[in-house]
Design an enzyme around this catalytic site. Sequence first.
Site, PDB file in Angstrom:
ATOM      1  N   GLY A  37       3.373  -8.867  -3.664  1.00  0.00           N
ATOM      2  CA  GLY A  37       4.526  -8.279  -2.814  1.00  0.00           C
ATOM      3  C   GLY A  37       6.804  -8.762  -3.980  1.00  0.00           C
TER       4      GLY A  37
ATOM      5  N   ALA B  79       0.876  -4.155  -1.839  1.00  0.00           N
ATOM      6  CA  ALA B  79       1.433  -4.869  -2.098  1.00  0.00           C
ATOM      7  C   ALA B  79       1.231  -6.430  -2.503  1.00  0.00           C
ATOM      8  CB  ALA B  79       2.514  -4.528  -0.378  1.00  0.00           C
ATOM      9  N   ALA B  80       0.660  -6.583  -2.123  1.00  0.00           N
ATOM     10  CA  ALA B  80       0.479  -8.165  -2.938  1.00  0.00           C
ATOM     11  C   ALA B  80       0.839  -8.172  -3.694  1.00  0.00           C
ATOM     12  CB  ALA B  80      -1.163  -8.473  -2.016  1.00  0.00           C
TER      13      ALA B  80
ATOM     14  N   CYS C 287      -0.325  -0.166 -13.590  1.00  0.00           N
ATOM     15  CA  CYS C 287       0.228  -1.380 -15.131  1.00  0.00           C
ATOM     16  C   CYS C 287      -1.264  -1.590 -15.779  1.00  0.00           C
ATOM     17  CB  CYS C 287      -0.210  -3.169 -14.522  1.00  0.00           C
ATOM     18  SG  CYS C 287      -1.420  -4.216 -13.461  1.00  0.00           S
TER      19      CYS C 287
ATOM     20  N   ASP D 136       0.647   1.304  -5.735  1.00  0.00           N
ATOM     21  CA  ASP D 136       0.275   0.456  -6.817  1.00  0.00           C
ATOM     22  C   ASP D 136      -0.966   0.417  -6.831  1.00  0.00           C
ATOM     23  OD1 ASP D 136       0.862  -0.932  -9.033  1.00  0.00           O
ATOM     24  OD2 ASP D 136       1.762  -2.415  -8.356  1.00  0.00           O
TER      25      ASP D 136
ATOM     26  N   ASP E  41      -7.741  -1.553   4.230  1.00  0.00           N
ATOM     27  CA  ASP E  41      -8.010  -0.700   3.448  1.00  0.00           C
ATOM     28  C   ASP E  41      -6.981   0.203   3.704  1.00  0.00           C
ATOM     29  OD1 ASP E  41      -8.860   0.249   1.385  1.00  0.00           O
ATOM     30  OD2 ASP E  41     -11.002   1.279   2.248  1.00  0.00           O
TER      31      ASP E  41
END
Length: 445
Positions: free
Chosen positions: A272, A269-270, A390, A337, A318
């Site tokens: 955020g 998530a980071a 990405c 992600d 993890d």
Amino acid sequence: MSPSEAKKSENKKTPNLRALAAKILFQVVDKGRSLADELPDAQLKLTNPKDKGLLQEICYGVLRYLPQLEYQSKEFISKPLTGKQRVFHFLILVGIYQLRYTRIPDHAAISETVSACESLKNRHMKGLTNAILRNIQRNGSDDLEQLFEHCADAIKYNHPGWLLKKLQLAYPDDWINIVSANMQRPPMWLRVNQQKISVADYLELLAQAGIEVAHQDSHSQALCLDQPRDVSTLPGFQQGLVSVQDGAAQHAAVFLNAQSSDSVLDACAAPGGKTCHIAERTPGIAKLLALDVEEHRLQRVHENLQRLQLNAQRICADAGDPNSWWDGQAFDRILLDAPCSGTGVIRKHPDIKWLRRASDIEQLVSLQGRILAAIWSTLKPGGKMIYATCSILPEENRQQIERFVAQNQDAEWLPLGDGHQRDWQILPGQDSKDGFYYAKLGKKA
């Protein structure tokens, strides 16, 4: 203390920013450090905001044009600079970048770069640095395109050869546009916190502040500014009215389409941005868990949630090892992600070109597959997962999903929505967005 002594004392306290740039570039290129880690620490040593901006411009610029800068420097450096002199190699590249790719006056670029030798504690290098930069100034071609016309593609396009080959194979008709987009400065996209203010009302605040919007995404409502600016100048930023997030990344929460009754996992998530967007779009959501393996990056999630006055549970663990964090309660929706090569965000992170290796891609594909399989076990039958990266490399994206669906009988590939029937590969610069990939998976009941 006399005025002259006071000035000398002040100069001693202010680091030479060209010297700082050379040190940063040495750490990134030779030592494999991330620019995102090195640059902020160096900027703290500067008090003038313009100096902070110039330091960033120089570091980003040298990393964008590294092969061409190296090519130009070799003509004037008879013997490679190694050992303790290695940092001066990057100082010379800093000087060449200013002379060839910026509007900084030549005399200022040369004098400030030569002065950096003292800050780097080697006055003997001043003569060599000055001589090289004077030669570049006198002998450099004004037509850079012609200068590199017959060079290898890696120099001509400022990308590592292995990456160019992958892009040429995957995008035979678009690869030149991709590498060209990677060389551009990224635009600034905003995400309006619609729990606090409507997009229309925030557009009015921007207009009142004299901030122009280049365009608005019709699906995600993302706003692209005509010029990047410091967040402190954005109306209501500290009050949580708006966040900075690329237009491509803002589709994640839209495609996930979480409902208030859902239990949602944002894996990896980071920092955020997507967690916050999910919370903004779904007030009173039943459960929202932000998971990340790095504690210091999870702190960024906390800071973003706090500024926006949003709530989410946070766990440092993890994602590929559910036994270490999962309570056994399956999720209705999952956003993965996944860790990736970052080849879609090179314009924001030009160091990616030099930190990544061809051998990294196979390892990343394996890691993505491991996390995807592990996270799948935590999704409810009938639940939905958004897989995102990405990256623009097919092996990390469509090929990864094709393989997963073929190997898991309970997985089905669902239409993304918004006119995307299967998946969506956004290329760098497309609609001014980062390179990004999305696919939606459903778990058969």
